[in-house]
Write an enzyme that holds these catalytic residues in place. Structure first.
Site, PDB file in Angstrom:
ATOM      1  N   THR A   1       0.880  -1.185  -0.009  1.00 59.17           N
ATOM      2  CA  THR A   1       0.078  -0.095   0.057  1.00 59.17           C
ATOM      3  C   THR A   1       1.002   1.189   0.068  1.00 59.17           C
ATOM      4  OG1 THR A   1      -0.347  -0.209   2.383  1.00 59.17           O
ATOM      5  CG2 THR A   1      -2.054  -1.084   0.981  1.00 59.17           C
TER       6      THR A   1
ATOM      7  N   LYS B   1       4.130  -6.879   3.979  1.00 63.19           N
ATOM      8  CA  LYS B   1       3.667  -5.480   3.521  1.00 63.19           C
ATOM      9  C   LYS B   1       3.768  -4.557   4.792  1.00 63.19           C
ATOM     10  CE  LYS B   1      -0.064  -3.598   2.978  1.00 63.19           C
ATOM     11  NZ  LYS B   1      -0.339  -2.848   4.404  1.00 63.19           N
TER      12      LYS B   1
ATOM     13  N   THR C   1      -0.711  -9.865  12.881  1.00 58.25           N
ATOM     14  CA  THR C   1       0.217  -8.762  12.192  1.00 58.25           C
ATOM     15  C   THR C   1      -0.202  -8.332  10.980  1.00 58.25           C
ATOM     16  OG1 THR C   1       2.459  -8.092  11.579  1.00 58.25           O
ATOM     17  CG2 THR C   1       1.603 -10.334  11.303  1.00 58.25           C
TER      18      THR C   1
ATOM     19  N   GLU D   1       5.781   4.182   7.503  1.00 58.45           N
ATOM     20  CA  GLU D   1       5.398   5.357   6.669  1.00 58.45           C
ATOM     21  C   GLU D   1       6.203   6.632   7.118  1.00 58.45           C
ATOM     22  OE1 GLU D   1       0.565   4.703   5.578  1.00 58.45           O
ATOM     23  OE2 GLU D   1       1.183   5.637   7.594  1.00 58.45           O
TER      24      GLU D   1
ATOM     25  N   ASN E   1      -0.183  10.706   6.166  1.00 58.92           N
ATOM     26  CA  ASN E   1      -1.675  10.376   6.680  1.00 58.92           C
ATOM     27  C   ASN E   1      -2.472  11.398   6.959  1.00 58.92           C
ATOM     28  OD1 ASN E   1      -1.405   7.390   7.592  1.00 58.92           O
ATOM     29  ND2 ASN E   1       0.567   8.044   8.256  1.00 58.92           N
TER      30      ASN E   1
END
Lengths: 394, 394
Positions: free
Chosen positions: B144, B170, B181, B267, B389
């Site tokens: 993603t 991922k 997880t 991220e 985000n």
């Protein structure tokens, strides 16, 4: 009733620049009552409790009475070992000497960088400059990365006497209180039993300071202390006093107001986030779910971006252990329904974006599991939060 | 021994663009064994477990056997109610039909935006395009916000046969696994008892995937699945097999490698943070303290700023419930002692800053309370995390 800031009867304060912080900022102050005051406190549950927190806690536990509090910012006197504890005790003694009262009546509080010994020469220089006035500078002197001071003042009538409750607090990073909290101080001229005041504080802190989070990090120095010096001359408040409930409500309002101010001024924050949880199985779970929402980095970043991705609210609720009803969850942002009975609701995106652009975002969640309510407060996660904390040396 | 990426004997895979994501990105794929494989899985503890996670969990619990896994990114099929569950089941059935195997042998996994129904027409279009090859594109198709794919391959010899263990996973947001997880898949040609494989996975996940965090947010879709198809023709692995320990170590290495890759590509991350906790009272507390360190927003932001403010490490450790010895804490960053016996150590600031400027920061903590060790992995908190985000719509 909220009133203009004033100290309650029989309280004075003072603030100065002692040199713990640079740039001539106020960094040192005291709050002094004319007479010994009933004292109650709650303290951080961080295992590395800072020296002043340990010291003040032990004083209040012993005597439930304080007459003065001395507070500095710019140095936390935390993780400083025996020298730190000695310095906290010496701080109390020096203040007692200057005020000519027993050193058992002087509480000490500190906030700032962890792991540096208190420069006692600066403490002494600062103390020499402190005076007693009716001014309101003390709330400024306890700030660290806060952008403004947090203070609130409430008045009510008990036995025909005016009782004032004045609170002030600081944020704005390492904010995730548990039992104790960031620094918060409340002075009142109410007359009240010591053990009742302690019970009351312990109860009310759960739904006020313990329901805020800025960054999930519980400080080593958190403490909230209430001093009640009885100078309003009301009949001593007991649990049976007909106006006890009014006092409790007023104290709760003061605590919640301060807690919300700390959350709204979280490091780098643009927005206050309020989570309202309805119909939880019990109050503990209601608070738990509310705090999970305001504590989620993903929700905090999303609200900074003024985005309404409610999947993240579902994720945060599901991460808790609270009783849930997977087919009956309702979610609203600013009163706009986004999810009803666990199904997406068509949304007026323009209206939603208008709400997301404001500086106070209310997320309402209905769990349909019981009748308990809970609230929590936090702030958005911004570039400024990262910037502030990438280079904080205090 | 780590080897170049390859699928184990008897496994093939495929990947394509089905349209769950825009821009012709790979977003759909499958992993297929020539024969039914022993299967084990661990799953998210988030109460709102996504439909494919529930579906695959129930299949593996029932039969401990799978032959194929179909995986998509771009839509999580999470919080989608009964239609979501139906779509997960239909996905499995469609794949089984195409492969001409029992639908009980097809696991389903999804990742992406929460709260949107699976577009089954896209699923069908994608499935029509899927083929079976020995290529390695599948790990790309499950990403993603990841910046690159995470895969690792390990080989060892059991009963004179070469056994291969191939894992892929991922990230990179909503990463704070518990028990289950983020998505992780491991294929091996080892022959092993089903219940032993399940026990092994449950044990090893604790010190690998469950010890990473990117943002403290536990996904609704987390799952790690291991398929072992026995095509290496070794004697069936049991707990008494002389080479069982070698297999366990190899599987642990694969899990830890994947977990670290997920953490390092969190991220917006610039740096991998590894916390090593020594001499804790027990392994659970060692892991707890390690995870508290890598999970602290304040530490994460500080390391982004390449700052060595160790007071924040003290704060994070003290926030845990682990047994501590307040006068005997040692802290090192990158091997440079900052705190010894709870006292500051004079530091070569130039050397420290050189270490803080690297992209892997190791924080070592000695609790002096026992003999247990623990590790955890996370990443720094950057402007990019906030940026990603503030506007993630998937």
């Amino acid at each position: 009733m909220e009133i203009k800031f004033t100290w309650p009867q029989g309280f004075q304060s003072g603030a100065t620049h002692a040199g713990f912080k640079a740039d001539q900022q106020l960094d040192f102050g005291w709050l002094v009552s004319d007479v010994p005051a009933v004292a109650a406190g709650v303290y951080t549950k961080n295992q590395f409790q800072a020296a002043p927190t340990q010291y003040t806690r032990s004083l209040i536990q012993k005597g439930q009475t304080l007459q003065a509090l001395v507070i500095n910012s710019g140095n936390a006197n935390s993780f400083t070992g025996q020298p730190g504890l000695d310095n906290a005790a010496q701080s109390g003694h020096l203040v007692a000497e200057k005020l000519n009262i027993s050193s058992d009546l002087v509480g000490v509080a500190s906030t700032g960088v962890i792991g540096k010994q208190m420069p006692m020469d600066k403490f002494k220089d600062g103390l020499a400059k402190l005076t007693l006035t009716s001014q309101s500078q003390l709330p400024e002197a306890i700030l660290t990365t806060d952008t403004h001071s947090k203070k609130t003042c409430h008045a009510l009538t008990i036995d025909g006497k005016t009782v004032t409750i004045t609170g002030f607090a600081k944020g704005s990073g390492m904010i995730h209180p548990n039992m104790g909290t960031t620094l918060g101080f409340i002075a009142t001229d109410a007359k009240i039993e010591g053990s009742l005041l302690q019970d009351l504080l312990r109860e009310l802190i759960q739904s006020s300071f313990n329901q805020i989070t800025v960054d999930g990090c519980m400080s080593t120095n958190d403490m909230v202390v209430v001093l009640a010096n009885g100078q309003a001359q009301n009949q001593t408040l007991t649990a049976k006093h007909p106006e006890f409930v009014s006092f409790k409500k007023a104290l709760q309002t003061v605590l919640i107001n301060l807690a919300k101010m700390v959350a709204a001024d979280g490091e780098g924050a643009n927005k206050l986030i309020e989570a309202q949880v309805q119909n939880a199985a019990n109050p503990v779970e209601a608070n738990q779910v509310a705090k999970a929402i305001v504590g989620s980095n993903l929700i905090k970043a999303m609200l900074f971006g003024e985005d309404g991705n409610w999947g993240r609210i579902v994720q945060a609720i599901g991460q808790t252990q609270a009783q849930l009803n997977p087919n009956q969850l309702d979610i609203q942002i600013g009163g706009i329904p986004l999810v009803k009975n666990s199904l997406t609701v068509p949304v007026d995106q323009a209206a939603l974006h208008q709400i997301l652009a404001t500086d106070k975002i209310i997320i309402t969640v209905n769990l349909h599991c019981g009748e308990a309510q809970g609230m929590a407060w936090g702030c958005d996660l911004t570039y400024q939060y990262v910037e502030i904390n990438a280079a904080y040396e205090g």
